[in-house]
Design an enzyme around this catalytic site. Structure first.
Site, PDB file in Angstrom:
ATOM      1  N   HIS A 120       1.655   4.338  -2.965  1.00 47.02           N
ATOM      2  CA  HIS A 120       1.613   5.786  -2.764  1.00 47.02           C
ATOM      3  C   HIS A 120       2.870   6.446  -3.317  1.00 47.02           C
ATOM      4  CE1 HIS A 120      -2.056   6.453  -0.622  1.00 47.02           C
ATOM      5  NE2 HIS A 120      -1.736   5.703   0.424  1.00 47.02           N
ATOM      6  N   HIS A 164       0.837  -1.200   0.000  1.00 51.35           N
ATOM      7  CA  HIS A 164       0.000   0.000   0.000  1.00 51.35           C
ATOM      8  C   HIS A 164       0.881   1.263   0.000  1.00 51.35           C
ATOM      9  CE1 HIS A 164      -3.538   2.454   1.466  1.00 51.35           C
ATOM     10  NE2 HIS A 164      -2.547   3.166   1.978  1.00 51.35           N
ATOM     11  N   GLU A 165       1.878   1.265   0.875  1.00 52.70           N
ATOM     12  CA  GLU A 165       2.745   2.438   0.979  1.00 52.70           C
ATOM     13  C   GLU A 165       3.591   2.618  -0.279  1.00 52.70           C
ATOM     14  OE1 GLU A 165       2.084   4.332   3.256  1.00 52.70           O
ATOM     15  OE2 GLU A 165       1.132   3.065   4.749  1.00 52.70           O
ATOM     16  N   HIS A 210      -6.709   8.081  -1.143  1.00 50.79           N
ATOM     17  CA  HIS A 210      -7.311   6.750  -0.969  1.00 50.79           C
ATOM     18  C   HIS A 210      -8.665   6.701  -1.671  1.00 50.79           C
ATOM     19  CE1 HIS A 210      -4.764   7.318   2.733  1.00 50.79           C
ATOM     20  NE2 HIS A 210      -4.279   6.184   2.261  1.00 50.79           N
TER      21      HIS A 210
END
Length: 487
Positions: free
Chosen positions: A129, A125-126, A210
């Site tokens: 980003h 997830h990070e 998100h």
């Protein structure tokens, strides 16, 4: 994370105009050759970590090229959230990992066969980003609709502002691939159906980094992690990366997103989630099943859901596929429950003939697929019984019925709950704290985060899923530089 000087060009200043004398502030570093993206891992008890007791990790991009593409990114792992074992493993983490697309292709089925467990979900997830899924980068995305321009390395035109508020006050992302992917997912005819962004972690009129939780439960890019350990590298997220103009996306690697599939353009809106028009939402606080049917769940809401209610996995012992959750209580035997790797959650009010009928709740029964959206169910002491999707069945020796979910089971090879032995998924994860400042993404801690394994798989996934390539067409390499001095 301070980028090491050896990765940077030199810097000097001239004290006077037109002077040939210069003061060197930083000598030229060797740089990092033949690499498209540098991923820095920093393990630290940072001020942000200390301010957010439930925070495990956060991320940001560090540098961009002239076209806005991130050249480097950092994921900070909060040192005090790591277990002693994980810290010891990190001490010996390899200085860098190079991933070549062609060399790794044969590993794709293994790496993408099942959803990544929570620790890997967090780092993945990070990383996404840092690669470009960020409100700080949305308006720098490029329009590379001409394939020739992209392959030739020609500068693509800026897309400009791609986020806008709709008539109901919902911030949405409007880019061609994202709109098409959402239309296909919802089976909606609206030609300008922008993808909604989370409205809780952003100021009014501002974009979030998100997806909106009401619409895209299960996506890897939600503001809150899936406590069930099941997050999808979904088609909408991959479509967003295609629309950055910086990556060639292998859409065939997208994982099936069950939530909201085929539900129409109004699905997930606050005006429709309360009217019982969709089985994905619920009312009250009763017990039932998570929408992927791997977990027993309770009907709940949170601030990300804006008053809508969904079935969330129970705090403890919710996994039907975990044999250890079988307690052999009188209630379980009365309801015919069976726990194990092939068990799933079904809405049921079965009870043995010598007991009064139970209320409808989530129960764990064995299942096996017999075709697409076709399966059989086995209850304690019964034979295998065909369970027609969308219907219900009765079981010999029991009162009541078992309800057969439609378009939830036996859909894809990749839609299945993880098993503890196979994927290392911790059970009974705690509630998490999420940062409100979405310039950094935040996930809460999971039990025993196997960060080394996570990073190896994430590096491979970033190549395999995205077919990562710069516009100059160089071979894909992701190099990971850990900063482990603080461990």
């Amino acid at each position: 994370m301070k980028i090491p000087d050896e990765h940077l060009a030199g810097c000097k200043v001239h004290p006077q105009a037109n002077s040939t004398r210069a003061v060197v502030l930083r000598r030229p570093g060797a740089g990092v050759a033949d690499v498209d993206f540098l991923f820095y891992l920093h393990v630290q008890a940072s001020d942000k970590c200390r301010a957010q007791p439930g925070l495990l990790a956060y991320a940001a991009h560090c540098r961009t090229d002239a076209g806005g593409r991130p050249l480097a990114g950092v994921v900070v792992l909060c040192r005090d959230r790591l277990t002693k074992l994980t810290a010891q493993v990190l001490q010996g983490f390899t200085l860098f990992l190079q991933c070549h697309v062609e060399d790794m292709k044969h590993h794709a089925p293994t790496l993408l066969h099942s959803p990544p467990p929570p620790p890997i979900q967090t780092v993945l997830h990070e990383l996404l980003h840092a690669l470009g899924f960020s409100k700080d980068l949305f308006d720098t995305w490029r329009d590379c609709s001409s394939e020739n321009d992209f392959s030739a390395g020609v500068t693509c035109s800026p897309r400009g502002k791609v986020t806008h508020v709709d008539g109901w006050g919902q911030m949405r992302l409007y880019t061609p691939s994202v709109i098409s992917a959402l239309r296909r997912h919802l089976v909606a005819a609206d030609p300008e159906l922008g993808a909604p962004l989370e409205n809780w972690d952003a100021a009014p009129g501002m974009a979030s980094s998100h997806w909106e939780s009401r619409l895209l439960q299960g996506s890897v890019m939600l503001a809150t992690p899936s406590r069930s350990g099941i997050a999808r590298i979904d088609p909408l997220t991959l479509a967003a990366f295609r629309d950055t103009g910086w990556y060639v996306v292998n859409a065939s690697r997208a994982q099936n997103l069950v939530w909201g599939k085929g539900e129409g353009a109004l699905f997930g809106s606050t005006s429709t989630c309360h009217d019982n028009s969709s089985s994905f939402f619920c009312s009250g606080s009763g017990l039932g099943c998570h929408h992927l049917h791997g977990h027993k769940a309770r009907c709940q809401s949170d601030h990300y859901l804006d008053g809508c209610r969904i079935y969330k996995p129970l705090e403890k012992g919710s996994e039907c596929w975990e044999k250890a959750n079988e307690r052999n209580s009188s209630e379980e035997r009365q309801g015919g429950e069976i726990f194990g790797s092939d068990s799933r959650c079904f809405f049921s009010h079965l009870s043995t003939l010598n007991h009064s009928q139970l209320m409808v709740t989530g129960r764990c029964y064995r299942h096996k697929c017999s075709g697409l959206n076709r399966y059989q169910v086995q209850v304690l002491g019964s034979d295998w019984v065909d369970c027609p999707a969308g219907g219900s069945i009765q079981i010999r020796g029991y009162r009541g019925s078992v309800f057969c979910p439609n378009e939830r089971l036996c859909l894809d090879w990749d839609v299945r709950p993880p098993s503890k032995a196979e994927d290392g998924v911790p059970t009974g994860q705690p509630e998490v704290t999420i940062l409100q400042d979405d310039t950094r993404s935040a996930y809460g801690p999971a039990t025993d985060p196997l960060v080394t394994t996570a990073l190896c798989v994430v590096a491979a996934l970033s190549v395999l899923v995205f077919g990562l390539a710069s516009s100059r067409g160089s071979p894909c390499k992701v190099r990971i530089h850990p900063a482990l001095g603080d461990v």
